[in-house]
Design a protein around this motif. Structure first.
Motif, PDB file in Angstrom:
ATOM      1  N   GLN A  76       0.824  -1.199   0.000  1.00 45.10           N
ATOM      2  CA  GLN A  76       0.000   0.000   0.000  1.00 45.10           C
ATOM      3  C   GLN A  76       0.862   1.254   0.000  1.00 45.10           C
ATOM      4  O   GLN A  76       1.531   1.559   0.981  1.00 45.10           O
ATOM      5  CB  GLN A  76      -0.909   0.010   1.224  1.00 45.10           C
ATOM      6  N   PRO A  77       0.862   1.997  -1.098  1.00 46.01           N
ATOM      7  CA  PRO A  77       1.637   3.244  -1.142  1.00 46.01           C
ATOM      8  C   PRO A  77       1.140   4.245  -0.110  1.00 46.01           C
ATOM      9  O   PRO A  77      -0.046   4.325   0.172  1.00 46.01           O
ATOM     10  CB  PRO A  77       1.388   3.758  -2.556  1.00 46.01           C
ATOM     11  N   VAL A  78       2.082   5.012   0.434  1.00 47.61           N
ATOM     12  CA  VAL A  78       1.697   6.073   1.373  1.00 47.61           C
ATOM     13  C   VAL A  78       1.339   7.344   0.623  1.00 47.61           C
ATOM     14  O   VAL A  78       0.710   8.245   1.178  1.00 47.61           O
ATOM     15  CB  VAL A  78       2.829   6.351   2.389  1.00 47.61           C
ATOM     16  N   GLY A  79       1.754   7.422  -0.639  1.00 45.77           N
ATOM     17  CA  GLY A  79       1.418   8.559  -1.486  1.00 45.77           C
ATOM     18  C   GLY A  79       1.274   8.092  -2.917  1.00 45.77           C
ATOM     19  O   GLY A  79       1.932   7.143  -3.337  1.00 45.77           O
ATOM     20  N   ALA A  80       0.397   8.757  -3.682  1.00 44.34           N
ATOM     21  CA  ALA A  80       0.164   8.318  -5.059  1.00 44.34           C
ATOM     22  C   ALA A  80      -0.390   9.457  -5.898  1.00 44.34           C
ATOM     23  O   ALA A  80      -1.057  10.365  -5.390  1.00 44.34           O
ATOM     24  CB  ALA A  80      -0.802   7.133  -5.085  1.00 44.34           C
ATOM     25  N   SER A  81      -0.119   9.398  -7.198  1.00 44.01           N
ATOM     26  CA  SER A  81      -0.684  10.350  -8.152  1.00 44.01           C
ATOM     27  C   SER A  81      -1.941   9.754  -8.764  1.00 44.01           C
ATOM     28  O   SER A  81      -1.985   8.566  -9.076  1.00 44.01           O
ATOM     29  CB  SER A  81       0.328  10.656  -9.262  1.00 44.01           C
ATOM     30  N   ASP A  82      -2.958  10.592  -8.932  1.00 45.22           N
ATOM     31  CA  ASP A  82      -4.254  10.145  -9.454  1.00 45.22           C
ATOM     32  C   ASP A  82      -4.390  10.583 -10.908  1.00 45.22           C
ATOM     33  O   ASP A  82      -5.029  11.587 -11.219  1.00 45.22           O
ATOM     34  CB  ASP A  82      -5.368  10.739  -8.595  1.00 45.22           C
ATOM     35  N   TRP A  83      -3.795   9.830 -11.836  1.00 45.34           N
ATOM     36  CA  TRP A  83      -3.735  10.217 -13.240  1.00 45.34           C
ATOM     37  C   TRP A  83      -5.092  10.250 -13.930  1.00 45.34           C
ATOM     38  O   TRP A  83      -5.327  11.041 -14.833  1.00 45.34           O
ATOM     39  CB  TRP A  83      -2.795   9.283 -13.991  1.00 45.34           C
ATOM     40  N   LEU A  84      -6.000   9.377 -13.543  1.00 46.58           N
ATOM     41  CA  LEU A  84      -7.299   9.328 -14.205  1.00 46.58           C
ATOM     42  C   LEU A  84      -8.379  10.063 -13.412  1.00 46.58           C
ATOM     43  O   LEU A  84      -9.574   9.924 -13.695  1.00 46.58           O
ATOM     44  CB  LEU A  84      -7.713   7.870 -14.444  1.00 46.58           C
ATOM     45  N   ALA A  85      -7.950  10.842 -12.433  1.00 44.05           N
ATOM     46  CA  ALA A  85      -8.863  11.696 -11.653  1.00 44.05           C
ATOM     47  C   ALA A  85     -10.012  10.913 -11.043  1.00 44.05           C
ATOM     48  O   ALA A  85     -11.175  11.309 -11.127  1.00 44.05           O
ATOM     49  CB  ALA A  85      -9.393  12.841 -12.519  1.00 44.05           C
ATOM     50  N   PHE A  86      -9.674   9.794 -10.410  1.00 44.91           N
ATOM     51  CA  PHE A  86     -10.700   8.999  -9.741  1.00 44.91           C
ATOM     52  C   PHE A  86     -11.237   9.706  -8.496  1.00 44.91           C
ATOM     53  O   PHE A  86     -12.383   9.531  -8.108  1.00 44.91           O
ATOM     54  CB  PHE A  86     -10.129   7.642  -9.309  1.00 44.91           C
ATOM     55  N   GLY A  87     -10.375  10.492  -7.844  1.00 42.65           N
ATOM     56  CA  GLY A  87     -10.756  11.074  -6.568  1.00 42.65           C
ATOM     57  C   GLY A  87     -10.605  10.042  -5.463  1.00 42.65           C
ATOM     58  O   GLY A  87     -10.185   8.914  -5.711  1.00 42.65           O
ATOM     59  N   GLY A  88     -10.958  10.422  -4.261  1.00 45.65           N
ATOM     60  CA  GLY A  88     -10.877   9.476  -3.149  1.00 45.65           C
ATOM     61  C   GLY A  88      -9.468   8.944  -2.965  1.00 45.65           C
ATOM     62  O   GLY A  88      -8.526   9.702  -2.752  1.00 45.65           O
ATOM     63  N   GLU A  89      -9.316   7.624  -3.098  1.00 44.97           N
ATOM     64  CA  GLU A  89      -8.017   6.989  -2.907  1.00 44.97           C
ATOM     65  C   GLU A  89      -7.166   6.991  -4.175  1.00 44.97           C
ATOM     66  O   GLU A  89      -6.040   6.508  -4.170  1.00 44.97           O
ATOM     67  CB  GLU A  89      -8.215   5.548  -2.416  1.00 44.97           C
ATOM     68  N   GLY A  90      -7.724   7.511  -5.265  1.00 47.84           N
ATOM     69  CA  GLY A  90      -6.939   7.659  -6.483  1.00 47.84           C
ATOM     70  C   GLY A  90      -6.792   6.411  -7.319  1.00 47.84           C
ATOM     71  O   GLY A  90      -5.899   6.333  -8.164  1.00 47.84           O
ATOM     72  N   VAL A  91      -7.668   5.421  -7.108  1.00 48.51           N
ATOM     73  CA  VAL A  91      -7.622   4.197  -7.906  1.00 48.51           C
ATOM     74  C   VAL A  91      -9.020   3.859  -8.408  1.00 48.51           C
ATOM     75  O   VAL A  91     -10.021   4.342  -7.878  1.00 48.51           O
ATOM     76  CB  VAL A  91      -7.054   2.994  -7.101  1.00 48.51           C
ATOM     77  N   GLY A  92      -9.075   3.005  -9.431  1.00 50.28           N
ATOM     78  CA  GLY A  92     -10.348   2.626 -10.017  1.00 50.28           C
ATOM     79  C   GLY A  92     -11.133   1.657  -9.160  1.00 50.28           C
ATOM     80  O   GLY A  92     -10.616   1.105  -8.179  1.00 50.28           O
TER      81      GLY A  92
END
Length: 323
Positions: A76-92
């Protein structure tokens, strides 16, 4: 400028010292103790070899779908970039529930190095990126940084390459091989489109475009057995995408044409008489991906997203070609 540079240097130094003394805890999202025996490991990147001395405990995932790849590997990353602009936790949605604690969401094209350093990472993942050497140099001063492999276009790291590199850096190569094998089997079972051509296009900012070989969406179609269209391939100039004017929309014609909107409603595409009058559309072989989750999965390039897209997009392709 001098004050900003000194500030960044101070943050970088603090992060480096903290990372050296960090210990793995459940809150950090570190790798398991069994993975520790795999270290040190060396990962080849386009900027040279990167040595990871010990199992990372604070991973920051900056590259396109690097976070989803880490999650699929149990980290589990402690930080991440949200390339697809999911919002929230930044994943699909295909990665929903994999985080125990939401990561700090970082920038994408406008990345704050200070924010990255403040997370005190001991490993940075940036395997699918714009290939900027200066960015890699700065990130590497914060922590070992796994950049893209050699000989790929910007954002062109394949899901296989990404999984291989990230799993090796995390000390989980066997798990990476398992993930790759599972997706390869899904592709093999679904690859019934040999002899057909496919074009993948999009509509963004009132402008059409098409993806070209080297992009994950085109690779996805090729793994299903589709061929590409030479007229579009020839437009590629070291990028993953080319713009298509309204007058050129005939270039999107193929045995199967797949188009999806970015930042717009699919109704714009359904109402476009030019698009809907190209031969493939008139034959019923135009698939407009109006489900954002599905088009995002199609674009994600992670094993999790690719698997979701195989399960949900392939039936649409099959149905369109039966018309």
């Amino acid at each position: 400028m001098k004050r900003a540079a000194i500030g960044l240097l101070t943050v970088l130094l603090t992060a480096s010292l903290a990372a050296c003394g960090s210990a793995s805890t459940p809150e950090t999202g570190g790798t398991s103790s069994t993975a520790g025996s795999a270290f040190p490991v060396t990962v080849d990147t386009m900027f040279g070899e990167v040595k990871v001395e010990k199992a990372p405990t604070r991973v920051v995932a900056l590259g396109w779908s690097d976070a989803e790849t880490a999650l699929a590997l149990g980290v589990q990353p402690v930080g991440a970039s949200d390339w697809l602009a999911f919002g929230g936790e930044g994943v699909g949605p295909w990665a929903k529930g994999l985080y125990e604690k939401a990561p700090t969401i970082l920038g994408t094209q406008e990345l704050s190095f200070e924010a990255v350093a403040a997370l005190q990472p001991d490993l940075i993942l940036n395997t699918r990126s714009n290939l900027d050497a200066k960015t890699n140099e700065t990130l590497s001063k914060i922590a070992p940084t796994i950049a893209a492999p050699k000989d790929v276009i910007p954002y062109g790291t394949t899901w296989r390459q990404q999984t291989e590199m990230v799993s090796k850096a995390l000390g989980k190569p066997d798990k990476g091989e398992e993930l790759i094998a599972n997706v390869e089997k899904e592709f093999k079972d679904a690859a019934t489109f040999s002899g057909k051509t496919a074009v993948v296009g999009t509509y963004f900012g009132n402008q059409y475009g098409a993806y070209v070989p080297g992009d994950g969406r085109v690779d996805f179609m090729k793994e299903l057995g589709f061929g590409t269209k030479k007229e579009i391939d020839s437009l590629a100039k070291g990028t993953f995408y080319v713009e298509i004017s309204t007058e050129q929309l005939g270039l999107l014609d193929a045995d199967l044409t797949v188009v999806f909107p970015i930042g717009a409603d699919a109704s714009v595409l359904r109402a476009d008489q030019v698009l809907n009058n190209i031969p493939s559309a008139k034959a019923g072989h135009l698939v407009i991906l109006d489900d954002k989750a599905l088009s995002d999965a199609f674009s994600s390039g992670s094993t999790l997203g690719v698997s979701y897209a195989i399960k949900n997009a392939v039936p649409l392709f099959t149905a369109a070609l039966r018309k």
